[in-house]
Enzyme design. Structure first.
Site, short mmCIF file in Angstrom:
data_model
loop_
_atom_site.label_atom_id
_atom_site.label_comp_id
_atom_site.label_asym_id
_atom_site.label_seq_id
_atom_site.Cartn_x
_atom_site.Cartn_y
_atom_site.Cartn_z
N HIS A 42 0.87 -1.20 0.00
CA HIS A 42 0.00 0.00 0.00
C HIS A 42 0.89 1.23 0.00
O HIS A 42 1.48 1.58 1.02
CB HIS A 42 -0.90 0.00 1.25
N HIS A 51 1.44 5.34 -1.99
CA HIS A 51 0.99 6.38 -2.91
C HIS A 51 2.21 6.91 -3.65
O HIS A 51 3.10 7.49 -3.03
CB HIS A 51 0.28 7.50 -2.14
N LEU A 52 2.26 6.65 -4.94
CA LEU A 52 3.41 7.09 -5.73
C LEU A 52 3.10 8.36 -6.52
O LEU A 52 4.00 8.95 -7.10
CB LEU A 52 3.86 5.97 -6.68
N ARG A 53 1.82 8.73 -6.54
CA ARG A 53 1.41 9.98 -7.21
C ARG A 53 1.71 9.95 -8.72
O ARG A 53 1.92 8.92 -9.30
CB ARG A 53 2.05 11.20 -6.54
N ASN A 76 -5.72 6.75 -5.98
CA ASN A 76 -6.38 8.04 -5.73
C ASN A 76 -5.62 9.17 -6.42
O ASN A 76 -5.13 10.10 -5.78
CB ASN A 76 -6.55 8.29 -4.22
N LYS A 120 -9.91 -0.95 -4.86
CA LYS A 120 -9.74 -0.21 -3.61
C LYS A 120 -10.98 0.62 -3.29
O LYS A 120 -11.35 1.50 -4.09
CB LYS A 120 -8.51 0.69 -3.72
N HIS A 133 -10.26 1.17 2.56
CA HIS A 133 -9.92 2.21 3.54
C HIS A 133 -11.08 2.18 4.55
O HIS A 133 -12.14 2.74 4.29
CB HIS A 133 -9.82 3.58 2.86
N HIS A 169 -4.06 -0.19 6.22
CA HIS A 169 -3.53 0.63 7.32
C HIS A 169 -4.35 0.49 8.61
O HIS A 169 -4.90 1.47 9.13
CB HIS A 169 -3.38 2.09 6.92
N ASP A 203 1.55 2.79 3.41
CA ASP A 203 0.69 3.96 3.20
C ASP A 203 1.55 5.22 3.06
O ASP A 203 1.12 6.32 3.42
CB ASP A 203 -0.34 4.12 4.33
N HIS A 245 3.26 14.46 0.34
CA HIS A 245 2.68 15.76 -0.03
C HIS A 245 3.84 16.74 0.04
O HIS A 245 4.74 16.59 0.88
CB HIS A 245 1.61 16.18 0.98
N ALA A 273 -3.39 15.08 4.77
CA ALA A 273 -3.10 13.87 5.56
C ALA A 273 -2.19 12.95 4.76
O ALA A 273 -2.40 12.74 3.57
CB ALA A 273 -4.41 13.16 5.89
C1 NCD Z 1 -3.42 9.15 1.67
C2 NCD Z 1 -2.99 10.11 0.56
O1 NCD Z 1 -2.38 11.13 0.87
O2 NCD Z 1 -3.23 9.80 -0.61
N1 NCD Z 1 -3.38 9.85 2.92
C3 NCD Z 1 -3.33 9.30 4.16
O3 NCD Z 1 -3.42 10.05 5.13
N2 NCD Z 1 -3.16 8.01 4.36
C4 NCD Z 1 -4.76 8.57 1.36
C5 NCD Z 1 -5.10 7.35 2.17
O4 NCD Z 1 -4.50 6.30 2.06
O5 NCD Z 1 -6.03 7.43 2.98
ZN ZN Z 2 -3.20 5.11 1.51
#
Ligand code: NCD
Ligand code: ZN
Length: 336
Positions: free
Chosen positions: A14, A16-18, A42, A100, A138, A172, A244, A248, A259
């Protein structure tokens, strides 16, 4: 005392690579130590078709080459939508590991998410069960922020009762109340380093630490301890590493309160610290790789990562992203 740990093909199930510039920063920092990663959908626009998943995987693999010459895999998942039909899902299945589910409005980029109480969710879950596509969730429902994961438990119980063959992965995991859901057959989980190593006081402060603020929020010491116990004794075969890691930029983190905790380059070392401090080094291989292989039925690229007990100074930033525990020191380092 163990001073060296060797892990075969660590997998982050899990992360986030954006996209675009952020992907070019984060993908190499991920491929440097991980053999594979499950890339969350996402994005903007969301990953909601097999073609988008295939294109996203290609973009990740291209960007990841900067980080390492070692083999690396990117696994993809689609963003759950109630309009997905059985035929659509059958076409998507070869390209994805899961779908997801984001509850609408509960986290970053979740405006396209669904209401877990929407009856339209059942039709999609029925097709997923029939086709053997796992559901990754989630698990947070609307309510007081600390209780959101506990409040989602009723949906998990309902879905598991209606769709007993559906494989469910609770992402998570953060709350001691959710650990009991792992007693249900076919329910699995990922757990992040921050939920195993910190408590609410670490992000809430004072001073508030935005770089430890994520959804679901890190909770009480009792929750952290229940998660550790789930990993080490209650449900060790059902839990996988899932960082996770959610980058940012520093300005968005501080000015907008986004977050997400960024841990991709340090997470293997963090997990090693958790397991080694508990004398459970022998369980790290299963947590970091073998459980994911079995739960998802995947064979990751062969790759070895060697951890040594030597201090590692966490950089104060990676580009314009501040990592978890920036400037701090870890007990374990990765050796080339
Ligand atoms: C994640 C994100 O920034 O994409 N943020 C987070 O706080 N975990 C989204 C997610 O996994 O809920
Ligand atoms: Zn996540």
């Amino acid at each position: 005392m163990v001073d060296e740990i060797v892990i075969d093909s660590p997998l982050d199930m899990h992360a986030h690579l954006r996209q675009d510039e952020m992907l070019r920063l984060v993908a190499p920092l991920t491929s440097r130590s991980w053999a594979g990663v499950m890339a969350m959908p996402n994005l903007s626009p969301i990953v909601d078709s097999p073609a988008a998943a295939v294109a996203y995987r290609a973009a990740i693999l291209e960007a990841a080459k900067e980080g390492s010459d070692e083999p690396f895999e990117a696994y993809t998942t689609l963003y759950f939508q109630t309009h997905y039909t059985r035929d659509f899902l059958a076409d998507a299945k070869p390209h994805i590991l899961s779908i997801k589910f984001y509850p609408r409005g509960m986290t970053t980029n979740s405006s396209h998410g669904c209401d877990p109480a929407d009856p339209g969710v059942y039709d999609v879950l029925a097709s997923m069960e029939e086709l053997g596509i796992p559901l990754s969730v989630h698990p947070e429902a609307e309510g007081y922020y600390h209780d959101r994961e506990e409040l989602f438990g009723k949906f998990v119980r309902d879905w598991v009762r209606r769709f007993p063959k559906l494989k469910v992965i609770l992402e998570h995991l953060s709350d001691r109340h959710s650990v009991a859901l792992l007693d249900l057959p076919n329910v699995h989980a990922t757990i992040t380093p921050q939920h195993l190593m910190t408590t609410g006081n670490d992000w809430f402060g004072p001073p508030f630490n935005p770089h430890l603020y994520c959804m679901p929020c890190v909770k009480r010491p009792e929750d952290r301890d229940a998660l550790l116990q789930a990993c080490f004794s209650d449900h060790p075969a059902k839990i996988m590493a899932g960082t996770d890691s959610a980058p940012h930029t520093e300005d968005r983190k501080v000015a907008c309160g986004c977050a997400g905790v960024f841990s991709a380059p340090i997470a293997i070392q963090l997990y090693a610290q958790v397991f080694a401090s508990a004398g459970k080094e022998n369980m790290l291989q299963a947590f970091l790789s073998d459980n994911a292989r079995r739960i998802y039925g995947i064979t990751p690229p062969k790759r070895t990562v060697r951890l040594v007990r030597e201090p590692f100074a966490i950089p104060s930033s990676y580009g314009n992203v501040i990592p978890m525990w920036a400037g701090g020191t870890l007990e374990w380092s990765i050796k080339a």
